[in-house]
Design a protein around this motif. Structure first.
Motif, short mmCIF file in Angstrom:
data_model
loop_
_atom_site.label_atom_id
_atom_site.label_comp_id
_atom_site.label_asym_id
_atom_site.label_seq_id
_atom_site.Cartn_x
_atom_site.Cartn_y
_atom_site.Cartn_z
N GLN A 206 0.82 -1.20 0.00
CA GLN A 206 0.00 0.00 0.00
C GLN A 206 0.86 1.26 0.00
O GLN A 206 0.57 2.23 -0.70
CB GLN A 206 -0.94 -0.01 1.21
CG GLN A 206 -1.91 1.16 1.23
CD GLN A 206 -2.84 1.10 2.43
OE1 GLN A 206 -2.63 0.31 3.34
NE2 GLN A 206 -3.87 1.92 2.43
N ARG A 207 1.94 1.25 0.78
CA ARG A 207 2.84 2.40 0.80
C ARG A 207 3.49 2.60 -0.56
O ARG A 207 3.63 3.74 -1.04
CB ARG A 207 3.91 2.20 1.86
CG ARG A 207 3.38 2.31 3.28
CD ARG A 207 4.49 2.01 4.28
NE ARG A 207 4.01 2.12 5.67
CZ ARG A 207 4.73 1.80 6.73
NH1 ARG A 207 5.97 1.36 6.57
NH2 ARG A 207 4.23 1.92 7.94
N ALA A 208 3.92 1.48 -1.19
CA ALA A 208 4.53 1.60 -2.52
C ALA A 208 3.53 2.14 -3.54
O ALA A 208 3.88 2.99 -4.37
CB ALA A 208 5.07 0.24 -2.96
N ALA A 209 2.28 1.65 -3.47
CA ALA A 209 1.27 2.15 -4.40
C ALA A 209 0.97 3.63 -4.17
O ALA A 209 0.82 4.40 -5.12
CB ALA A 209 -0.01 1.32 -4.25
N SER A 210 0.91 4.03 -2.90
CA SER A 210 0.67 5.44 -2.59
C SER A 210 1.82 6.31 -3.07
O SER A 210 1.60 7.40 -3.62
CB SER A 210 0.46 5.61 -1.09
OG SER A 210 -0.65 4.88 -0.64
N SER A 215 3.92 10.16 -6.93
CA SER A 215 4.91 10.57 -7.94
C SER A 215 4.26 10.86 -9.27
O SER A 215 4.65 11.81 -9.98
CB SER A 215 5.97 9.48 -8.09
OG SER A 215 5.41 8.30 -8.65
N GLN A 216 3.24 10.08 -9.62
CA GLN A 216 2.54 10.35 -10.89
C GLN A 216 1.81 11.69 -10.85
O GLN A 216 1.80 12.44 -11.83
CB GLN A 216 1.54 9.22 -11.18
CG GLN A 216 2.20 7.88 -11.48
CD GLN A 216 3.12 7.94 -12.67
OE1 GLN A 216 2.77 8.46 -13.72
NE2 GLN A 216 4.32 7.41 -12.50
N VAL A 217 1.20 11.99 -9.70
CA VAL A 217 0.51 13.27 -9.57
C VAL A 217 1.50 14.43 -9.69
O VAL A 217 1.24 15.44 -10.36
CB VAL A 217 -0.25 13.33 -8.22
CG1 VAL A 217 -0.78 14.73 -7.96
CG2 VAL A 217 -1.38 12.32 -8.21
N VAL A 218 2.68 14.27 -9.03
CA VAL A 218 3.69 15.32 -9.11
C VAL A 218 4.19 15.49 -10.54
O VAL A 218 4.35 16.61 -11.03
CB VAL A 218 4.86 14.98 -8.16
CG1 VAL A 218 6.01 15.95 -8.37
CG2 VAL A 218 4.39 15.03 -6.71
#
Length: 367
Positions: A206-210, A215-218
């Protein structure tokens, strides 16, 4: 504070105290050695409550067992302490001294009770309490992650009880229940550890997915900002180009070249730029210089105040530059922040190659 752990500890204390109290209930028969009975009860209670409450001063045993599939689960591994994963903690391992006391209790109490009550009372309820008592003690030891100690204690209890009461008597009066308690405790601890490992693994996923989503949003935000900058810089030039059907004047071509340079600067070296540096870069291009700006990560981690000092020195260097080609790059050197190199065409020299007429190294302030 009321918690599941505290409730379980209180239940363990109450249950073991009840089992021990049965050993004092000899109203129907005479006990030849009552002091030995009381001493055995005291040894049992002290050892049991010590196993319940005594915890090492540092280190938790992993509920998750290990970080990979090949590791030994925590209930089986006889390690003193381990570091918790993702905050998941289980019962702490029982200290070695408490293990020794638990085994001593399993070896001494059955024989002491059998000798103290006499041959005629060894199957009475007040003389068989240790079958359940030692079983409860070994269950606590199992929960405290000492399986070899727990099963060794059960083996000692089995040998002593069968020796004093016979195999059938021991099995019918409570030995089977003690074995079942310890086995169920081990299965429960193993199941809890597996659940904790799965929870830890899911937490990491879950942490990796978050992190990936963040990073994609940034990156999307950065791309949106870059597109907006590109439209702001190149929009007017493109509009004029379309309006004139591609027939541009010399002034329009110059503006297009300047717009291209500004876009390259914003993409390749944004941390080097402020209003003064941008103005000097445009001035150099308007006089015909070819300018290359490149930030290769040499300014990562530099605060804004330091960047302001570096940019001011860069603007001052560009203000006095007269080279035909200017190369501005960040430096990987720990002492040098930016290197500015200027080259101009040699006139009347031995060759027609560009000659270096500007070399400026801007140091990191305070280094």
């Amino acid at each position: 504070m009321i918690s599941v752990k505290n409730v379980l500890m209180l239940l363990a204390v109450a249950f073991t105290a009840y089992l021990a109290a049965r050993g004092l209930w000899w109203t129907t028969s005479d006990v030849p050695q009552p002091l030995i009975v009381v001493a055995a009860l005291a040894l049992y209670l002290v050892t049991t409550w010590l196993c319940v409450f005594w915890e090492p001063t540092s280190g938790y045993v992993l509920s998750a067992g290990a970080t990979d599939e090949s590791a030994i689960p925590a209930p089986v591994a006889e390690t003193e302490s381990q570091t918790p994963i993702d905050g998941i903690r289980g019962p702490r391992s029982l200290p070695p001294l408490a293990q020794v006391l638990a085994l001593a209790c399993a070896a001494i109490v059955p024989s002491a009770i059998a000798l103290a009550v006499g041959p005629g009372n060894r199957t009475e309820p007040f003389a068989t309490w240790y079958l359940g008592g030692i079983g409860a003690l070994m269950t606590i030891v199992m929960v405290r992650r000492r399986p070899w100690t727990a099963w060794s204690g059960i083996a000692l209890l089995t040998v002593a009880s069968m020796a004093w009461m016979g195999p059938l008597g021991a099995l019918s009066l409570g030995l089977v229940g003690s074995v079942v308690w310890v086995a169920c405790a081990q299965l429960l601890v193993l199941s809890m550890d597996r659940a904790a490992r799965d929870t830890s693994r899911l937490t990491r996923l879950q942490r990796a997915a978050s992190a990936w989503q963040t990073s994609q949003v940034v990156r999307q935000r950065e791309r949106r900002v870059q597109v907006q900058k590109a439209l702001a810089v190149a929009g007017p030039v493109l509009t004029r180009t379309v309006a004139h059907a591609g027939h541009l004047t010399d002034a329009d071509r110059l503006e297009a070249r300047l717009a291209e340079g500004r876009l390259r600067d914003e993409m390749r070296g944004p941390r080097l730029l402020d209003d003064d540096v941008r103005a000097e870069l445009e001035r150099a291009r308007r006089r015909g210089a070819n300018v290359t700006v490149l930030d290769e990560g040499g300014l990562d981690g530099v605060d804004e105040e330091t960047l302001s000092v570096i940019r001011a020195q860069l603007a001052e260097t560009l203000r006095s530059a007269s080279s035909d080609r200017l190369y501005i790059r960040t430096s990987p050197d720990a002492r040098i922040a930016v290197t500015v190199v200027g080259r101009s065409m040699s006139v009347g020299g031995p060759s027609d190659e560009d000659a270096v007429d500007l070399w400026r190294e801007i140091p990191h302030p305070g280094r």
